[in-house]
Every structure is written in structure tokens, then in C-alpha cells.
Design a protein around this motif. Structure first.
Motif, mmCIF file in Angstrom:
data_model
loop_
_atom_site.group_PDB
_atom_site.id
_atom_site.type_symbol
_atom_site.label_atom_id
_atom_site.label_comp_id
_atom_site.label_asym_id
_atom_site.label_seq_id
_atom_site.Cartn_x
_atom_site.Cartn_y
_atom_site.Cartn_z
ATOM 1 N N ALA A 1 0.827 -1.208 0.000
ATOM 2 C CA ALA A 1 0.000 0.000 0.000
ATOM 3 C C ALA A 1 0.861 1.258 0.000
ATOM 4 O O ALA A 1 0.535 2.248 -0.668
ATOM 5 N N THR A 2 1.961 1.220 0.721
ATOM 6 C CA THR A 2 2.863 2.376 0.756
ATOM 7 C C THR A 2 3.508 2.591 -0.600
ATOM 8 O O THR A 2 3.628 3.724 -1.085
ATOM 9 N N GLU A 3 3.886 1.491 -1.260
ATOM 10 C CA GLU A 3 4.494 1.598 -2.584
ATOM 11 C C GLU A 3 3.488 2.088 -3.621
ATOM 12 O O GLU A 3 3.829 2.892 -4.491
ATOM 13 N N VAL A 4 2.247 1.625 -3.538
ATOM 14 C CA VAL A 4 1.211 2.084 -4.461
ATOM 15 C C VAL A 4 0.981 3.583 -4.274
ATOM 16 O O VAL A 4 0.869 4.348 -5.242
ATOM 17 N N GLY A 5 0.892 4.006 -3.017
ATOM 18 C CA GLY A 5 0.834 5.438 -2.724
ATOM 19 C C GLY A 5 -0.519 6.098 -2.815
ATOM 20 O O GLY A 5 -0.648 7.303 -2.587
ATOM 21 N N TYR A 6 -1.568 5.343 -3.132
ATOM 22 C CA TYR A 6 -2.911 5.915 -3.173
ATOM 23 C C TYR A 6 -3.489 5.973 -1.759
ATOM 24 O O TYR A 6 -2.981 5.337 -0.841
ATOM 25 N N SER A 7 -4.596 6.692 -1.605
ATOM 26 C CA SER A 7 -5.148 6.845 -0.258
ATOM 27 C C SER A 7 -5.520 5.505 0.353
ATOM 28 O O SER A 7 -5.403 5.316 1.565
ATOM 29 N N GLU A 8 -5.976 4.541 -0.486
ATOM 30 C CA GLU A 8 -6.230 3.187 0.004
ATOM 31 C C GLU A 8 -5.941 2.158 -1.079
ATOM 32 O O GLU A 8 -6.109 2.429 -2.273
ATOM 33 N N THR A 9 -5.536 0.984 -0.609
ATOM 34 C CA THR A 9 -5.430 -0.207 -1.444
ATOM 35 C C THR A 9 -6.230 -1.316 -0.782
ATOM 36 O O THR A 9 -6.114 -1.541 0.421
ATOM 37 N N ALA A 10 -7.069 -1.989 -1.580
ATOM 38 C CA ALA A 10 -7.858 -3.120 -1.086
ATOM 39 C C ALA A 10 -7.119 -4.416 -1.391
ATOM 40 O O ALA A 10 -6.623 -4.611 -2.505
ATOM 41 N N PHE A 11 -7.063 -5.302 -0.405
ATOM 42 C CA PHE A 11 -6.451 -6.618 -0.560
ATOM 43 C C PHE A 11 -7.563 -7.657 -0.488
ATOM 44 O O PHE A 11 -8.316 -7.701 0.495
ATOM 45 N N VAL A 12 -7.673 -8.470 -1.545
ATOM 46 C CA VAL A 12 -8.815 -9.368 -1.719
ATOM 47 C C VAL A 12 -8.327 -10.808 -1.875
ATOM 48 O O VAL A 12 -7.412 -11.083 -2.657
ATOM 49 N N ALA A 13 -8.935 -11.722 -1.125
ATOM 50 C CA ALA A 13 -8.642 -13.147 -1.262
ATOM 51 C C ALA A 13 -9.913 -13.937 -0.912
ATOM 52 O O ALA A 13 -10.725 -13.472 -0.109
ATOM 53 N N PRO A 14 -10.131 -15.129 -1.540
ATOM 54 C CA PRO A 14 -9.301 -15.751 -2.570
ATOM 55 C C PRO A 14 -9.520 -15.105 -3.936
ATOM 56 O O PRO A 14 -10.225 -14.102 -4.045
ATOM 57 N N GLU A 15 -8.961 -15.713 -4.957
ATOM 58 C CA GLU A 15 -9.009 -15.130 -6.294
ATOM 59 C C GLU A 15 -10.365 -15.306 -6.972
ATOM 60 O O GLU A 15 -10.663 -14.602 -7.931
ATOM 61 N N SER A 16 -11.168 -16.261 -6.529
ATOM 62 C CA SER A 16 -12.454 -16.520 -7.166
ATOM 63 C C SER A 16 -13.490 -16.859 -6.103
ATOM 64 O O SER A 16 -13.158 -17.103 -4.935
ATOM 65 N N GLY A 17 -14.753 -16.865 -6.526
ATOM 66 C CA GLY A 17 -15.826 -17.190 -5.599
ATOM 67 C C GLY A 17 -16.602 -15.960 -5.161
ATOM 68 O O GLY A 17 -16.162 -14.826 -5.348
#
Length: 279
Positions: free
Chosen positions: A40-56
Motif C-alpha cells: 500500500a505504501t508503494e502504491v501510494g494511493y489513499s487506500e489499497t484493497a487486498f482481496v482473497a481468494p481469487e475466485s468465488g
């Protein structure tokens, strides 16, 4: 670390411009907290969403700003739902977040995916007089410049926001405040943004959202605050007959954003918008 894909989008744009940048990371399982914070720090936007799993249809979602984990983020939720829709097609999904279960839906509209979220149950409380006085002092606003038909409140739909209604578009147009002092007040009061609004008509609001706790002077589109405003207007009997409102945000920043808020008779608030890729 879990291998995943990283996307960059702007959520709630007005057509092909504006919107609020968000990162969306999708992988088989969530990385550890330190890795999510680093990404998230490297992306630098106000927020980053982390989503798991990849499907479903059931996903775990966590949100990080460049500085810390945050409980919920509306624009990153919209961005995540658009990414999922593009990858898996139209459908409804349930996001397990730190604040509870949030329903999301992805659908194609005129060849472009848009998404909607349904917030957790909203609530609000009257803003303490001392807090309102402090906020107005930091903003350089006066009590007589406010819209008394929409009293100041602390409103919640996954995160807390201080809602203050300006009595005119001219008042909303001027935004200048002490960044460090505002950030300190907001951290003390557990506020994510100030939601400064001007009601142009019953179904149209203009909004500016100071966001110093996220490291930026102003947020161009705030889905969680839009849901909180919708819940407040409903529960306080201030809707003026319309159960759908449009919020225009980011205009003064050159990042025009459009948020559609549908307000049912009870339950969570539905916020809809599109998302476009950031090259």
C-alpha cells in the motif's frame, strides 16, 4: 508472501475523468500485515484493497492506506468489485471486512463495468458542540454560514465522518485549514474524513472531504462517507422526499467524481459508481 495481481483504478469518475485512485490486490490468500502495508505504501494511493481468494462469491477484504490499516474504504470496494466483475463477469459478492459483511455487485452498463456496495448498518450522533466549534475554527468557518436544516453530526457506515453542511456553494468553495491540527483532532475523535456538503437541491449534494489522517488535504470521492450521509438523512428524516441522491465530489480538485446513493427504508445504504484504469 502470497503471489497476487495488483490493479490501479480510479473509482467514482465522472465519465472518463476524475475519480479517486485505489489499488486492488487479488491473490489466493492475503499477505501478512507487514507485506500489505508495504504494498500500500508503494502504491501510494489513499487506500489499497487486498482481496482473497481469487475466485468465488465470498471474499476477505482488508484496506490499507500508505500509513496504516483502515477499517473500511468505499472507493476501494467499488474498484475491487469492478476488477472482480471484469475477471469473472456480472454478479453479487460478499466482502468480509473489519466492520462486517458488505455486499457488492458488479454489472456492465454501456460496455463498462460499474459496481455497487451496500454498507453496514449506518448510525449517527449529534456532533458535540465543542467538537463542532473546534472544526469550524480550524476551517475558518462561522456558525452563521451553516445550513441549519442539516445539523452537524458524526455519521457512520463503516467509518466515522463529521458531517457539516454549508449554507452556500461559496462557503463550500473555500477550503483552507491547518493540516496538522486537523489531523490531530480527527485522530483523537476517530474520524476518517470531514464531510463538508452543500445541498443544491433535494437529490443533489456537493461534497468536499478533508482527509489529513490519510495524508492528503482532500479526498476526491469517498464512498463510505456517501453511505454515512445517506443513512443520516434517512434516519433523521431529512430526505425531502427523494430516496436517491447524487453526490458530486472532487470538482474543486480537478478530479470530478460522481456517487449515486440509494437509500432504502431500513438497513444498509447502496452506493454506486464506475471505475476506470489508471495507466
Amino acid at each position: 508472501m502470497s503471489e497476487g495481481l495488483l490493479f490501479r483504478l480510479a473509482a467514482f469518475p465522472d465519465g472518463d475523468q476524475g475519480g479517486n485512485p485505489a489499488g486492488v490486490w487479488i491473490g489466493p490468500e492475503l499477505p501478512d500485515a507487514a507485506t500489505m502495508q508495504r504494498i500500500a505504501t508503494e502504491v501510494g494511493y489513499s487506500e489499497t484493497a487486498f482481496v482473497a481468494p481469487e475466485s468465488g462469491h465470498q471474499r476477505i477484504v482488508r484496506y490499507y492506506s500508505p500509513q496504516a490499516e483502515v477499517s473500511f474504504c468505499g472507493h476501494a470496494t467499488i474498484a475491487a468489485a469492478v476488477v472482480i466483475g471484469r475477471r469473472e463477469g456480472e454478479g453479487r459478492y460478499r466482502f468480509s471486512t473489519m466492520v462486517g459483511e458488505v455486499d457488492a455487485e458488479a454489472a456492465q452498463e454501456s460496455g463498462r463495468f460499474e459496481a455497487a456496495l451496500v454498507s453496514v448498518e449506518p448510525r449517527h450522533e449529534v456532533a458535540p458542540a465543542a467538537l463542532l466549534e473546534e472544526a469550524l475554527s480550524l476551517l475558518g468557518w462561522r456558525q452563521e454560514e451553516l445550513d441549519t436544516r442539516i445539523p452537524a453530526v458524526k455519521a457512520y457506515a463503516g467509518a466515522w465522518h463529521l458531517v457539516i453542511a454549508a449554507g452556500s456553494d461559496q462557503r463550500l468553495a473555500s477550503l483552507d485549514y491547518d493540516f496538522a491540527a486537523m489531523k490531530a483532532m480527527m485522530l483523537r475523535e476517530n474520524l476518517t474524513t470531514l464531510q463538508l456538503v452543500w445541498r443544491e437541491r433535494a437529490d443533489l449534494f456537493h461534497s468536499r472531504n478533508p482527509f489529513p489522517v490519510g495524508g492528503v488535504v482532500e479526498d476526491p470521492a469517498t464512498g463510505a462517507a456517501a453511505a454515512a450521509l445517506g443513512g443520516y438523512l434517512r434516519d433523521a428524516g431529512l430526505l425531502q422526499g427523494s430516496r436517491r441522491i447524487e453526490i458530486r465530489q472532487g470538482e474543486a480538485m480537478g478530479r470530478p467524481s460522481r456517487l449515486i446513493v440509494d437509500i432504502p427504508a431500513s438497513g444498509g445504504i447502496r452506493v454506486t459508481g464506475s471505475a476506470i484504469d489508471i495507466s
